[in-house]
Design an enzyme around this catalytic site. Sequence first.
Site, mmCIF file in Angstrom:
data_model
loop_
_atom_site.group_PDB
_atom_site.id
_atom_site.type_symbol
_atom_site.label_atom_id
_atom_site.label_comp_id
_atom_site.label_asym_id
_atom_site.label_seq_id
_atom_site.Cartn_x
_atom_site.Cartn_y
_atom_site.Cartn_z
ATOM 1 N N ILE A 44 -4.298 -3.061 6.498
ATOM 2 C CA ILE A 44 -3.932 -3.139 5.085
ATOM 3 C C ILE A 44 -2.417 -2.977 5.079
ATOM 4 C CG2 ILE A 44 -4.241 -2.141 2.796
ATOM 5 C CD1 ILE A 44 -6.865 -1.004 3.736
ATOM 6 N N SER A 45 -1.750 -3.947 4.518
ATOM 7 C CA SER A 45 -0.287 -3.976 4.630
ATOM 8 C C SER A 45 0.347 -2.798 3.899
ATOM 9 C CB SER A 45 0.246 -5.287 4.063
ATOM 10 O OG SER A 45 -0.387 -6.371 4.700
ATOM 11 N N ALA A 46 1.613 -2.556 4.224
ATOM 12 C CA ALA A 46 2.337 -1.449 3.592
ATOM 13 C C ALA A 46 2.521 -1.733 2.105
ATOM 14 C CB ALA A 46 3.690 -1.274 4.263
#
Length: 431
Positions: free
Chosen positions: A75-77
């Site tokens: 899950i991206s930043a």
Amino acid sequence: MTTSPTTDLDDPTALRHGLADQLAAAGHIRTPAVDHALRTVPRHAFAPEVPLHTAYADDIVATRHSDDGTVTSSISAPWLQADMLEAARIQPGHRVLEIGSGGYNAALIAELAGPNGQVTTLDIDPAVTDRATRFLRQTGYDQVRVVTADAEHLPAGVVPDGGFDAIVVTVDTWDLPWIDALAEGGRLVAPLRLHGYHWAIGFTKDKGALHSDEPLVVCGFVAMQGDGVWNTNRRTVPGTGVHLSWEDGTPLPVDQLAPALTREPTVTRTHITVGGQEPFDTLTLHLAGALPGFCRLSVDPDADNGILNPPPRHWPGAAIVRGASLARLATERIGDGTDGKGLYEFVVHGHGTQGHLAAQEMAEQVEHWHRNHRSARCPLITARPAAGCAPAGTDHEPHVFAKKHTRITVDWPIVPGSAALLTDSGSCGAG
Ligand SMILES: C[S@@+](CC[C@H](N)C(=O)[O-])C[C@H]1O[C@@H](n2cnc3c(N)ncnc32)[C@H](O)[C@@H]1O
């Protein structure tokens, strides 16, 4: 925009508002719609394997690894998700494609597109789409369509009539094979690799081509799999532990460079300085486009013989090859700087009998960038379908990157330079 007074570490709502406050204060959230989405979607529900405070840290959450431990899905930043969603300019009713799933970002997009929008998220890995489907259902975003496919070949039926209003690419990509899938006037946001440097770029489609119009953000994403994998064209100089990579452009022979890398280099000073915390990503992009024979140089840590001093540390350095000689960009600490974080001078090391000439050539481009482009936070990037362009020749075409599906052009506005204006850049490893 709303703010929350509480920061209870066991309360996901409080943590979510705390994160949104932080992203808004840092300028990553810029509109009420993105603010609302980040305050609404329960990020922790898409990352049940990590503690609450980790799910709401401004960092990636790795969710899948390959056998060698490499992260293949995450899950991206949040800072980068907010930046990219702002750049996508999604409106209620939009038809949006997300490439690279996880569930969380698709739910944010669903909030932006509203009940009349259509959101499709697509991933090559069935384990990722299974997981995304489950979490989207559990959180009430089951209107999001989840597709398992290689994004290099969008399946028939995925693209709506007239194309998507927005495409958000959340996987590191070397090319942009999605121009036809985007509606005229639509937005495409993607972390695009240009000579190994990754830039999150927002484009608008106009007359069949993509045009960037916002400052670029340096970022890192998990690697593309499937047929869109890029070739790093990495070559090793025999007996040195030095590697040269031509991700764009024509790879050159490297065997003849071995003697050049066993002797002390010449040092060409530029008298151009950079702060220890000051990004200079646009310099490397400028050098990559301006200089024929440009490549990126890395060295095995255990093979370091002291000749490459200092060796490139976290990232491969900018280099050019000229026959049996080579030049590479380095920085030399010359003081503490006003903030105590160090003041560095750009220097160019020349290796081999013609190394000093190659170094001079590179130093001139460092000066050109400093004089004309350093304060240009936004070189303009255009992506045209390769099919409509003349075939790429082997000769170097300045600031043009020939990809499989597209021809990318980087236009540098002339802006008299000022170090103090060079501020805009994100951090790395965020997706
Ligand atoms: C950073 S993750 C996506 C993050 C997600 N958008 C989120 O909610 O934060 C990148 C994803 O891209 C996927 N991917 C890699 N290559 C792909 C390809 N060729 N086509 C589609 N998906 C791909 C990976 O499986 C991985 O799940």
